[in-house]
Design a protein around this motif. Structure first.
Motif, short mmCIF file in Angstrom:
data_model
loop_
_atom_site.label_atom_id
_atom_site.label_comp_id
_atom_site.label_asym_id
_atom_site.label_seq_id
_atom_site.Cartn_x
_atom_site.Cartn_y
_atom_site.Cartn_z
N HIS A 1 -18.24 -127.15 -104.32
CA HIS A 1 -18.17 -126.85 -105.75
C HIS A 1 -16.72 -126.52 -106.14
O HIS A 1 -16.18 -127.06 -107.11
CB HIS A 1 -19.11 -125.68 -106.06
N ALA A 2 -16.06 -125.66 -105.35
CA ALA A 2 -14.71 -125.19 -105.72
C ALA A 2 -13.66 -126.28 -105.52
O ALA A 2 -12.78 -126.46 -106.36
CB ALA A 2 -14.34 -123.96 -104.89
N LEU A 3 -13.72 -126.99 -104.40
CA LEU A 3 -12.62 -127.90 -104.05
C LEU A 3 -12.83 -129.32 -104.56
O LEU A 3 -11.87 -130.01 -104.93
CB LEU A 3 -12.43 -127.94 -102.52
N LEU A 4 -14.08 -129.77 -104.57
CA LEU A 4 -14.35 -131.14 -105.04
C LEU A 4 -14.95 -131.17 -106.44
O LEU A 4 -15.10 -132.23 -107.04
CB LEU A 4 -15.31 -131.85 -104.07
N GLY A 5 -15.30 -130.00 -106.96
CA GLY A 5 -15.86 -129.95 -108.33
C GLY A 5 -17.26 -130.52 -108.41
O GLY A 5 -17.67 -130.96 -109.48
#
Ligand code: ZN
Length: 405
Positions: free
Chosen positions: A397-401
């Motif tokens: 979620h945080a790095l690849l959205g």
């Protein structure tokens, strides 16, 4: 100007490494380490036609960079412009009988909706050129006063040679192109090398004097008119961030003349380099040709989402390509993105197990935003037969959205 709603970006344990990015002028991988706050300027759209997947790919590339900076523990200031007065916009407005302001407003709305559906982190300052005309007038006047600009009739041009003599910039510093290539690209990409009276055919316009039937703004000593293209980005960057920027980004069709002269204008105005790194994203083709408004071969994010496609599938389709490559959008790319989303979702539903993905994802993405390798890491975990480790879904979620589960 209003941007769009910021997606949630979970905070992950610890910090990732400082990302390295490919720098066009030095043709090398450079650590994108901010001096204090990470500052990013990405050139925005000219809102005369719909947002297509080529745009989406460029903004998704820099979205990944922002996510890595945040994960590395830096504060980020992100600025994007909208070229809401320019020749193609005015031409399209005239051809369709729509007021240029209405055309721009409707296309900017579509762009915002597309970016929001793709969970792209919005700029902190989303600035229309028409909002900063007085600041541009002041900058052009200073260039005239310092001898880095000259008049041709009611227009004002940048004096590339004079600016090079008095600043850290010289023609070709950013693009590293030879003069013949620059002349060809200038003619192709909005320059006017054949205009008589210029000191150098490559000198770009800073202020275009008022013409009948065109919008114009008061220019003080410059006379009424409207801004040139490169000066707008130079001035907006200076108005909202410290110079040099950590990264100036955009599609690789902006290497010359746009980023070359934005760099020249900023150097002539401030005495400093415009940016530490000039980063360029590849272009997206469709049916064998570069996706572009003028060719009419566009795939629109809004069309796909309107037809019920999950935007996370579109995002995964784009992230499956390295941002610096030129690549082609096909139905197969979308199918693969949707399929990946399904297999990741099934994996997420399995009981927690496996080795954590976070260290590998951080390291992979920090090497020039290598999203295809990052997706491959997740795919390998999915294929292992066991479920995600604790924190894996937050890392995606945080790095690849991509929010799974
Ligand atoms: Zn720009």
């Amino acid at each position: 100007m209003r941007s769009w709603t910021r997606p949630a970006v979970p905070r992950l344990p610890g910090h990732g490494p400082v990302p390295h990015l490919w720098d066009t002028p030095t043709s090398s991988l450079v650590e994108a380490r901010p001096l204090a706050i990470a500052s990013l300027y990405v050139c925005g759209i000219t809102p005369y036609d719909a947002t297509h997947l080529g745009h989406a790919a460029t903004y998704l590339a820099y979205d990944t960079l922002i996510r890595l900076w945040l994960d590395a523990g830096f504060d980020v200031t992100y600025v994007q412009n909208v070229t809401d007065v320019d020749d193609p916009l005015l031409e399209r407005a005239t051809a369709t009988g729509v007021d240029w302001r209405e055309l721009a407003a409707s296309q900017i709305d579509l762009f915002r909706a597309d970016m929001q559906s793709l969970a792209v982190i919005p700029p902190d300052h989303y600035i229309a050129v028409t909002e900063v005309v007085p600041s541009i007038v002041e900058a052009v006047q200073r260039l005239l006063d310092s001898g880095a600009a000259y008049r041709v009739g009611t227009d004002v041009y940048f004096d590339s040679a004079a600016a090079a003599a008095a600043s850290p910039w010289h023609l070709g510093q950013e693009s590293r192109l030879d003069r013949d290539t620059m002349l060809a690209l200038s003619a192709e990409r909005g320059g006017d090398p054949l205009t008589p009276g210029k000191r150098d055919p490559l000198d770009p316009v800073l202020w275009r004097g008022e013409r009948a039937g065109e919008p114009s703004w008061p220019g003080g000593g410059l006379g009424p008119g409207r801004p040139g293209w490169h000066i707008e980005c130079s001035v907006i960057a200076q108005d909202f961030m410290d110079i040099p920027l950590t990264v100036q980004g955009g599609g690789h069709d902006l290497v010359f003349p746009h980023h070359e002269f934005s760099a020249g204008h900023t150097a002539a105005l401030t005495g400093h380099d415009h940016a530490g790194i000039y980063s360029h994203a590849g272009l997206v083709a469709y049916r064998g040709e570069k996706m572009s408004k003028s060719l009419g071969n566009l795939v629109l994010v809004s069309q796909l989402t309107g037809a019920g496609v999950d935007p996370r599938g579109i995002r995964l389709g784009v992230l499956a390509h390295h941002y610096r490559e030129d690549w082609e959008w096909t139905d197969g790319v979308l199918d693969e993105g949707i399929e990946r989303l399904h297999s990741w979702s099934e994996w997420a539903a399995r009981p927690t197990a496996g080795e954590p993905l976070l260290p590998g994802l951080r390291e992979t993405l920090a090497r020039d935003l290598d999203t295809p390798a990052a997706l491959a890491l997740v795919d390998a975990a999915v294929l292992s037969g066991v479920g995600p480790a604790d924190g894996d879904l937050a890392a995606l979620h945080a790095l690849l959205g991509v929010e799974i589960g």
